[in-house]
Design an enzyme around this catalytic site. Structure first.
Site, PDB file in Angstrom:
ATOM      1  CG  ASP A 124     141.236  30.551  14.854  1.00 39.54           C
ATOM      2  OD1 ASP A 124     141.367  30.398  16.085  1.00 39.54           O
ATOM      3  OD2 ASP A 124     141.213  29.596  14.055  1.00 39.54           O
ATOM      4  CE1 TYR A 155     144.620  23.943  18.017  1.00 41.34           C
ATOM      5  CE2 TYR A 155     146.217  25.670  17.570  1.00 41.34           C
ATOM      6  CZ  TYR A 155     145.110  24.921  17.192  1.00 41.34           C
ATOM      7  OH  TYR A 155     144.519  25.161  15.981  1.00 41.34           O
ATOM      8  CD  GLU A 211     144.402  25.972  23.025  1.00 35.38           C
ATOM      9  OE1 GLU A 211     144.578  27.072  22.466  1.00 35.38           O
ATOM     10  OE2 GLU A 211     143.834  25.004  22.474  1.00 35.38           O
TER      11      GLU A 211
END
Length: 399
Positions: free
Chosen positions: A90, A356, A378
């Protein structure tokens, strides 16, 4: 941070802004239709599927993550993702990638990089996309320096297109209006309210840091020119280190219901009370989220992930990896009771690793557009972040 407004896939990312400190410092109104759909009419079928991005397969990007998907008021589809440059983390430098479809997902433009944070150690993170149907604009809300990794403070950023995604504005720092805080929008879509109260208001919801977590909404009553802080549902204990099973609401997806309320489906970060979704409702246009309007949806088992939700023709749709431990088994569910109950039948979109997801549809009111919803998620075989896939689902196709 760089901005690109071209269409091509040559991965040119435009000219760098003069200074990062400056960065940090004709459409009809929507037609609101009420359509009654019986539960026995709905029998979804995965109609078409194609991969929009493949991690590790193109030049400067290591991993594509965080799918965002929306229809524009002109009927185009815009798909976004983070192009993480050096790893799947991230934290780190990223592009914001976009592809555009003008034929409802049959074909797509090459990838454009509409934003580039260079080599920043803690750069951009998606994000929520919100369509202003009254003005015909599309607004993308992002965070910058959210993790406070070798940079501070965190900032909430906005870019906007008024030509259906062909070009984008320079990034604007909303922290001047909202204050300096760690706010991660979505990921998913924001809403423009179609019903009273506060019809026309833009509502974008997201979460805070893991210590200062919770659901937070930002609002605009003038088409994104000015923003202010709205509802807050804070974690417990707030701004303190969390332990397993503490109340820690996180990534979220708001949906407007036909009674004008906003239902927010929330990631239950620390599995407080259950391994399932948290749901909370605002009845004042996103100004407050009363604890009395919160419940746990035991049907929606969840492995702690960002999920998709959409209200279409009186039916509430929901996607997530339907597993209480692992990010596998991407599943579509639907409810004809505003989420109070869910139909016993569900559709498995992908049995394997999946992460997600986001849902959208075109609200033109035409019989053809009533038939379909679109899911981007995803998808992988060994890891869920191997690809980002686009799926067209025929809501009555299984009959």
């Amino acid at each position: 941070m760089k901005k690109v407004s071209g269409r091509g896939a040559n991965m040119e990312t435009g000219s760098r802004l003069a200074a990062l400190s400056l960065l940090l410092s004709a459409v009809l109104p929507p037609c609101v239709l009420t359509v009654t759909v019986n539960s026995d009419q709905i029998d979804p079928l995965v109609y078409e599927e194609q991969l929009l991005w493949v991690s590790g397969a193109q030049g400067e990007v290591d991993t594509y993550r965080i799918p965002l998907l929306t229809f524009t008021s002109k009927g185009s589809l815009l798909a976004f993702a983070e192009g993480r440059k050096s790893s799947s983390s991230d934290v780190g430098a990223k592009f914001i990638a976009m592809r555009r479809s003008t034929d409802k997902g049959a074909t797509w433009s090459p990838t454009s990089f509409i934003l580039d944070d260079g080599t920043h150690p803690d750069g951009l993170n998606l994000g929520s996309v919100v369509v202003d149907e009254e003005e015909g604009s599309v607004i993308l809300i992002l965070s910058f320096c959210f993790h406070l990794a070798i940079c501070q403070p965190s900032s909430t950023m906005m870019v906007e297109t008024r030509d259906d995604g062909l070009s984008w504005s320079q990034p604007r720092n909303l922290s001047v209006q909202l204050g300096v805080k760690n706010f991660a929008p979505g990921p998913g879509f924001g809403i423009q309210k179609r019903y009273p109260p506060a019809k026309g208001r833009l509502v974008v919801c997201g979460h805070g840091t893991l210590e200062g977590d919770g659901v937070f909404c930002i609002l605009s009553d003038d088409h994104g020119r000015n923003w202010y802080n709205g509802a807050a549902l804070k974690s417990i204990p707030y701004n303190q280190k969390k332990r397993p099973q503490d109340f820690n609401p996180d990534e979220c997806q708001p949906v407007e219901m036909e009674d004008g309320s906003i239902v927010i489906n929330v990631r239950n970060q620390n599995n407080y009370h259950c391994r399932c979704r948290v749901v909370v409702r605002s009845t004042d246009g996103g100004l407050t989220l009363p604890i009395d309007n919160l419940y746990f949806d035991y049907t929606l088992v969840d492995p702690v992930v960002a999920a998709g939700a959409l209200q279409k023709d009186g039916v509430l749709y929901f996607t997530n990896p339907a597993n209480d431990q692992h990010r596998v088994n991407l599943t579509l569910r639907w409810s004809v009771t505003d989420g109070k109950t869910w139909e016993s039948k569900a559709v498995q979109i992908w049995p394997g690793p999946s992460g997600y997801s986001v849902i959208t549809s075109l609200n033109s009111g035409s019989p053809e557009d009533r038939k379909y919803i679109f899911v981007m998620y995803e998808k992988g075989h060994k890891n869920y972040y191997e690809t980002i896939s686009f799926t067209k689902i025929h809501l009555y196709g299984g009959r």
